[in-house]
Structure formats: C-alpha cells, structure tokens
Design a protein around this motif. Structure first.
Motif, PDB file in Angstrom:
ATOM      1  N   PHE A   3       0.815  -1.210   0.000  1.00  0.00           N
ATOM      2  CA  PHE A   3       0.000   0.000   0.000  1.00  0.00           C
ATOM      3  C   PHE A   3       0.849   1.261   0.000  1.00  0.00           C
ATOM      4  CE2 PHE A   3      -2.643   3.257   2.101  1.00  0.00           C
ATOM      5  CZ  PHE A   3      -3.638   3.329   1.141  1.00  0.00           C
ATOM      6  N   THR A   4       1.897   1.303   0.792  1.00  0.00           N
ATOM      7  CA  THR A   4       2.744   2.498   0.849  1.00  0.00           C
ATOM      8  C   THR A   4       3.348   2.792  -0.520  1.00  0.00           C
ATOM      9  OG1 THR A   4       3.239   2.165   3.195  1.00  0.00           O
ATOM     10  CG2 THR A   4       4.771   3.540   1.947  1.00  0.00           C
ATOM     11  N   LYS A   5       3.836   1.765  -1.204  1.00  0.00           N
ATOM     12  CA  LYS A   5       4.410   1.974  -2.539  1.00  0.00           C
ATOM     13  C   LYS A   5       3.352   2.476  -3.513  1.00  0.00           C
ATOM     14  CE  LYS A   5       8.212  -1.291  -2.197  1.00  0.00           C
ATOM     15  NZ  LYS A   5       8.804  -2.526  -2.717  1.00  0.00           N
ATOM     16  N   ALA A   6       2.130   1.956  -3.397  1.00  0.00           N
ATOM     17  CA  ALA A   6       1.045   2.410  -4.261  1.00  0.00           C
ATOM     18  C   ALA A   6       0.714   3.879  -3.990  1.00  0.00           C
ATOM     19  CB  ALA A   6      -0.190   1.531  -4.062  1.00  0.00           C
ATOM     20  N   VAL A   7       0.714   4.275  -2.727  1.00  0.00           N
ATOM     21  CA  VAL A   7       0.439   5.669  -2.362  1.00  0.00           C
ATOM     22  C   VAL A   7       1.542   6.575  -2.911  1.00  0.00           C
ATOM     23  CG1 VAL A   7       0.316   7.310  -0.430  1.00  0.00           C
ATOM     24  CG2 VAL A   7      -0.945   5.140  -0.330  1.00  0.00           C
ATOM     25  N   LEU A   8       2.784   6.185  -2.739  1.00  0.00           N
ATOM     26  CA  LEU A   8       3.894   6.994  -3.243  1.00  0.00           C
ATOM     27  C   LEU A   8       3.835   7.124  -4.767  1.00  0.00           C
ATOM     28  CD1 LEU A   8       6.738   5.682  -0.912  1.00  0.00           C
ATOM     29  CD2 LEU A   8       5.755   7.993  -0.920  1.00  0.00           C
ATOM     30  N   ALA A   9       3.483   6.037  -5.459  1.00  0.00           N
ATOM     31  CA  ALA A   9       3.353   6.079  -6.920  1.00  0.00           C
ATOM     32  C   ALA A   9       2.230   7.025  -7.330  1.00  0.00           C
ATOM     33  CB  ALA A   9       3.117   4.675  -7.470  1.00  0.00           C
ATOM     34  N   ALA A  10       1.101   6.968  -6.626  1.00  0.00           N
ATOM     35  CA  ALA A  10      -0.026   7.855  -6.939  1.00  0.00           C
ATOM     36  C   ALA A  10       0.341   9.300  -6.665  1.00  0.00           C
ATOM     37  CB  ALA A  10      -1.253   7.446  -6.130  1.00  0.00           C
ATOM     38  N   VAL A  50      -6.567   8.510   2.761  1.00  0.00           N
ATOM     39  CA  VAL A  50      -5.537   8.674   1.735  1.00  0.00           C
ATOM     40  C   VAL A  50      -6.076   8.247   0.368  1.00  0.00           C
ATOM     41  CG1 VAL A  50      -3.302   7.774   0.950  1.00  0.00           C
ATOM     42  CG2 VAL A  50      -3.568   8.602   3.288  1.00  0.00           C
ATOM     43  N   CYS A  51      -6.824   7.155   0.328  1.00  0.00           N
ATOM     44  CA  CYS A  51      -7.417   6.721  -0.940  1.00  0.00           C
ATOM     45  C   CYS A  51      -8.348   7.791  -1.496  1.00  0.00           C
ATOM     46  CB  CYS A  51      -8.175   5.407  -0.767  1.00  0.00           C
ATOM     47  SG  CYS A  51      -7.118   3.962  -0.650  1.00  0.00           S
ATOM     48  N   GLU A  52      -9.172   8.371  -0.640  1.00  0.00           N
ATOM     49  CA  GLU A  52     -10.094   9.411  -1.089  1.00  0.00           C
ATOM     50  C   GLU A  52      -9.326  10.639  -1.586  1.00  0.00           C
ATOM     51  OE1 GLU A  52     -13.515  12.266   0.796  1.00  0.00           O
ATOM     52  OE2 GLU A  52     -13.411  10.203   1.505  1.00  0.00           O
ATOM     53  N   ALA A  53      -8.303  11.031  -0.868  1.00  0.00           N
ATOM     54  CA  ALA A  53      -7.518  12.211  -1.256  1.00  0.00           C
ATOM     55  C   ALA A  53      -6.802  12.009  -2.587  1.00  0.00           C
ATOM     56  CB  ALA A  53      -6.508  12.551  -0.164  1.00  0.00           C
ATOM     57  N   LEU A  54      -6.370  10.778  -2.850  1.00  0.00           N
ATOM     58  CA  LEU A  54      -5.619  10.488  -4.078  1.00  0.00           C
ATOM     59  C   LEU A  54      -6.505   9.997  -5.217  1.00  0.00           C
ATOM     60  CD1 LEU A  54      -2.486   8.713  -2.566  1.00  0.00           C
ATOM     61  CD2 LEU A  54      -2.608  11.017  -3.541  1.00  0.00           C
ATOM     62  N   GLY A  55      -7.763   9.701  -4.910  1.00  0.00           N
ATOM     63  CA  GLY A  55      -8.649   9.185  -5.944  1.00  0.00           C
ATOM     64  C   GLY A  55      -8.294   7.774  -6.367  1.00  0.00           C
ATOM     65  N   ILE A  56      -7.820   6.972  -5.398  1.00  0.00           N
ATOM     66  CA  ILE A  56      -7.478   5.580  -5.689  1.00  0.00           C
ATOM     67  C   ILE A  56      -8.365   4.668  -4.849  1.00  0.00           C
ATOM     68  CG2 ILE A  56      -5.094   6.087  -6.332  1.00  0.00           C
ATOM     69  CD1 ILE A  56      -4.204   5.110  -3.577  1.00  0.00           C
ATOM     70  N   LYS A  57      -8.423   3.397  -5.219  1.00  0.00           N
ATOM     71  CA  LYS A  57      -9.189   2.428  -4.441  1.00  0.00           C
ATOM     72  C   LYS A  57      -8.394   1.146  -4.306  1.00  0.00           C
ATOM     73  CE  LYS A  57     -11.815   0.310  -8.169  1.00  0.00           C
ATOM     74  NZ  LYS A  57     -13.129  -0.133  -8.608  1.00  0.00           N
TER      75      LYS A  57
END
Length: 69
Positions: A3-10, A50-57
């Motif tokens: 998840f952390t890597k996905a957040v950093l990529a986003a 964080v998902c909401e802020a980045l628009g990811i799910k």
C-alpha cells in the motif's frame, strides 16, 4: 505492490507533496511522513482518507491457482 508503494506512486503521478496529502486528509505532515516511512502503521481510517484524497481504491481479487483451491 504494498500500500505504501502504491500511495507513493499515486503521489508522484499526481505531483502531490506529503504536505499537500496531509492537508487533504486532515492529518499532520508528521503523521503522513511516519505512515510513508513505515514508522506508523496504516489503519482503516488512514487508508480510507488517503485513498479518497488520491482518488485511488483498493481492490482485492482472488488469484486462483493450486495454493488457493
């Protein structure tokens, strides 16, 4: 990918800084920094914000295969 890597990529893809993510989630910069550096554990609330802020799910799929039968 964890998840952390996905957040950093986003964040990179959106050109978003840690301070901007902190503002968007209502967390402090230090809290976001700690989450992304592994000093603090993700929980359901922080993941959702964080998902909401980045628009990811997050999507959980069943991979199949012999180990899962």
């Amino acid at each position: 990918m964890n998840f952390t890597k996905a957040v950093l990529a986003a964040m990179t893809a959106k050109g978003l800084k840690k301070s901007e993510l902190a503002r968007a989630t209502g967390y402090t910069y230090q809290h976001i920094y700690d989450l992304l550096s592994g000093e603090r554990r993700w929980n359901e609330d922080s993941i959702n914000k964080v998902c909401e802020a980045l628009g990811i799910k997050i999507e959980i799929t069943h991979g199949g295969g012999a180990a899962n039968e």
